[in-house]
Design a protein around this motif. Structure first.
Motif, PDB file in Angstrom:
ATOM      1  N   UNK A 111       0.863  -1.193   0.000  1.00  0.00           N
ATOM      2  CA  UNK A 111       0.000   0.000   0.000  1.00  0.00           C
ATOM      3  C   UNK A 111       0.891   1.232   0.000  1.00  0.00           C
ATOM      4  N   UNK A 112       0.410   2.293  -0.643  1.00  0.00           N
ATOM      5  CA  UNK A 112       1.267   3.458  -0.878  1.00  0.00           C
ATOM      6  C   UNK A 112       0.397   4.655  -1.233  1.00  0.00           C
ATOM      7  N   UNK A 120      -4.171  13.932  -3.569  1.00  0.00           N
ATOM      8  CA  UNK A 120      -3.444  12.788  -3.008  1.00  0.00           C
ATOM      9  C   UNK A 120      -4.231  11.511  -3.284  1.00  0.00           C
ATOM     10  N   UNK A 121      -3.564  10.529  -3.847  1.00  0.00           N
ATOM     11  CA  UNK A 121      -4.154   9.220  -4.114  1.00  0.00           C
ATOM     12  C   UNK A 121      -3.621   8.246  -3.079  1.00  0.00           C
ATOM     13  N   UNK A 122      -4.538   7.645  -2.327  1.00  0.00           N
ATOM     14  CA  UNK A 122      -4.168   6.716  -1.267  1.00  0.00           C
ATOM     15  C   UNK A 122      -4.569   5.319  -1.727  1.00  0.00           C
ATOM     16  N   UNK A 123      -3.570   4.462  -1.921  1.00  0.00           N
ATOM     17  CA  UNK A 123      -3.766   3.136  -2.521  1.00  0.00           C
ATOM     18  C   UNK A 123      -3.667   2.074  -1.432  1.00  0.00           C
ATOM     19  N   UNK A 173      -2.596   4.252   9.114  1.00  0.00           N
ATOM     20  CA  UNK A 173      -1.846   4.912   8.032  1.00  0.00           C
ATOM     21  C   UNK A 173      -2.795   5.672   7.102  1.00  0.00           C
ATOM     22  N   UNK A 174      -3.944   5.070   6.782  1.00  0.00           N
ATOM     23  CA  UNK A 174      -4.952   5.731   5.947  1.00  0.00           C
ATOM     24  C   UNK A 174      -5.382   7.049   6.589  1.00  0.00           C
ATOM     25  N   UNK A 190      -9.252   7.707  -2.653  1.00  0.00           N
ATOM     26  CA  UNK A 190      -8.774   6.433  -2.117  1.00  0.00           C
ATOM     27  C   UNK A 190      -9.061   5.346  -3.147  1.00  0.00           C
ATOM     28  N   UNK A 191      -8.108   4.434  -3.340  1.00  0.00           N
ATOM     29  CA  UNK A 191      -8.279   3.333  -4.275  1.00  0.00           C
ATOM     30  C   UNK A 191      -7.996   2.019  -3.565  1.00  0.00           C
TER      31      UNK A 191
END
Length: 281
Positions: A111-112, A120-123, A173-174, A190-191
Motif C-alpha cells: 500500500x502506498x 493525493x491518491x491513497x492506494x 496509516x490511511x 482512495x483506491x
C-alpha cells in the motif's frame, strides 16, 4: 456546466482483468483468456489521451504466477505511468510466490500514496488481513480466520473467504495520509480492490470503520474499487464510492474508464459496459 472545459487532469481505470490461459467459466460469464485483447484495446484508447497515469484496481490475473508473464507485457505498450494495486486473485499463486506479487507488479509496496496536481491518491492493500495473501503461519492469516468465523456466526452477507480486511496499522496509516493531505491542502481519492459502500456480499470485513473515516472528511472526494464485477455506486458523507465493472466478464464487451478531474466535479467516461457518471464535489 460545460464538459468541454478541459479538466485539471485525467487518468485511466481498469478493473479485474483476471487473465489466465484457461477455458471460460460460462456460468459466471467470465472469459479469462480474452482479457489480453481487452486490456490491449483499453491501452489503445488510453494512449490517444493525455493521462497522468492508468491504475488497475486489482485482479490482474485469475490464477498462476506465470499468468503475469502473459499480461504484463501488454501493459508495456501503455505510454503513461502504469500503476497497480493488489486484488484477491493476484494471490491465487503457489505459496512460494505470495511474497513476490507486489514486486512482480512493480509496486513500491503493498500500500502506498502519491500526489498529482494538488490531489493525493491513497492506494490500499485490501488483502492484508485475509486467509490467502499472508504467508502461512502469519498472524494476519490467524486474525483473518477469526474475523471470518465471527462474521459467519452473525450471518453477515460479506462473510466470505474471498473478502478481507485492513490491519489496524494500515487503517491508522490511511487516517494519517488523509491528515497530511488536509495539511497540504490536497483533495483525496482512495483506491482499493474491495468495495466498502454500499454494503454488499463483496464488501471488506471492516467496511464500517473505513466508511465512517472517509465520510467524516471534507477533503475525501472519492473511493474507487473493483472486485464486484457487476459494478455499483453509493455516497456517504461527501465521499462518492464507485465500483468499476470487471474486464473479465462477457466474451467480447470491454469495461474501462477515463476519469476527468475538474475543479468542481469528477467526470467518469465509461467505455464498453462501464457507466459514465458525474460526481459533484
Amino acid at each position: 456546466m460545460s464538459s468541454s472545459v478541459s479538466p485539471l487532469f485525467r487518468f485511466g481505470i481498469i478493473a479485474d482483468p483476471q487473465y489466465a490461459a484457461i477455458a471460460p467459466h460460462a456460468g459466471m460469464d467470465r472469459y479469462y483468456a480474452n482479457s489480453l485483447a481487452k486490456v490491449a484495446e483499453a491501452i489503445e484508447i488510453f494512449n490517444r489521451e493525455d493521462l497522468s497515469f492508468v491504475m488497475t484496481l486489482g485482479d490482474v490475473i485469475d490464477r498462476s504466477f506465470a499468468s503475469f508473464d502473459d499480461i504484463l507485457p501488454v501493459y508495456e505498450k501503455l505510454r503513461h505511468e502504469t500503476l497497480f494495486l493488489l486484488g484477491n486473485h493476484d494471490f491465487s499463486v503457489s505459496s512460494g510466490h505470495l511474497s513476490e506479487v507486489a514486486e512482480r507488479l512493480g509496486m513500491p509496496s503493498p500500500y502506498y500514496s502519491f500526489s498529482r496536481h494538488g490531489w493525493r491518491f491513497v492506494v490500499l492493500d485490501g488483502n492484508e488481513v485475509s486467509t490467502f495473501a499472508p504467508a502461512e503461519g502469519h498472524h494476519h492469516r490467524t486474525l483473518a480466520a477469526r474475523m471470518l468465523a465471527e462474521l459467519q456466526a452473525k450471518g453477515a452477507r460479506n462473510a466470505h473467504p474471498w473478502n478481507a480486511a485492513l490491519s489496524d496499522e494500515q487503517f491508522a496509516w490511511l487516517g494519517d495520509e488523509i491528515t497530511k493531505a488536509t495539511e497540504a491542502g490536497e483533495k483525496v481519492i482512495v483506491m482499493n480492490h474491495y468495495p466498502v459502500h454500499p454494503p454488499s456480499e463483496h464488501g471488506m470485513w471492516d467496511s464500517e470503520r473505513i466508511v465512517a473515516l472517509l465520510a467524516a472528511q471534507d477533503n475525501v472526494v472519492a473511493y474507487l474499487n473493483g472486485h464486484d464485477h457487476a459494478g455499483n455506486y453509493g455516497k456517504a458523507g461527501a465521499c462518492h464510492f464507485v465500483n468499476f465493472k470487471g474486464v473479465v466478464d462477457t466474451e467480447r464487451e470491454n469495461a474501462f474508464a477515463i476519469v476527468d478531474v475538474h475543479a468542481d466535479r469528477i467526470e467518469i467516461r465509461g467505455f464498453g459496459r462501464e457507466e459514465s457518471r458525474t460526481l459533484l464535489y
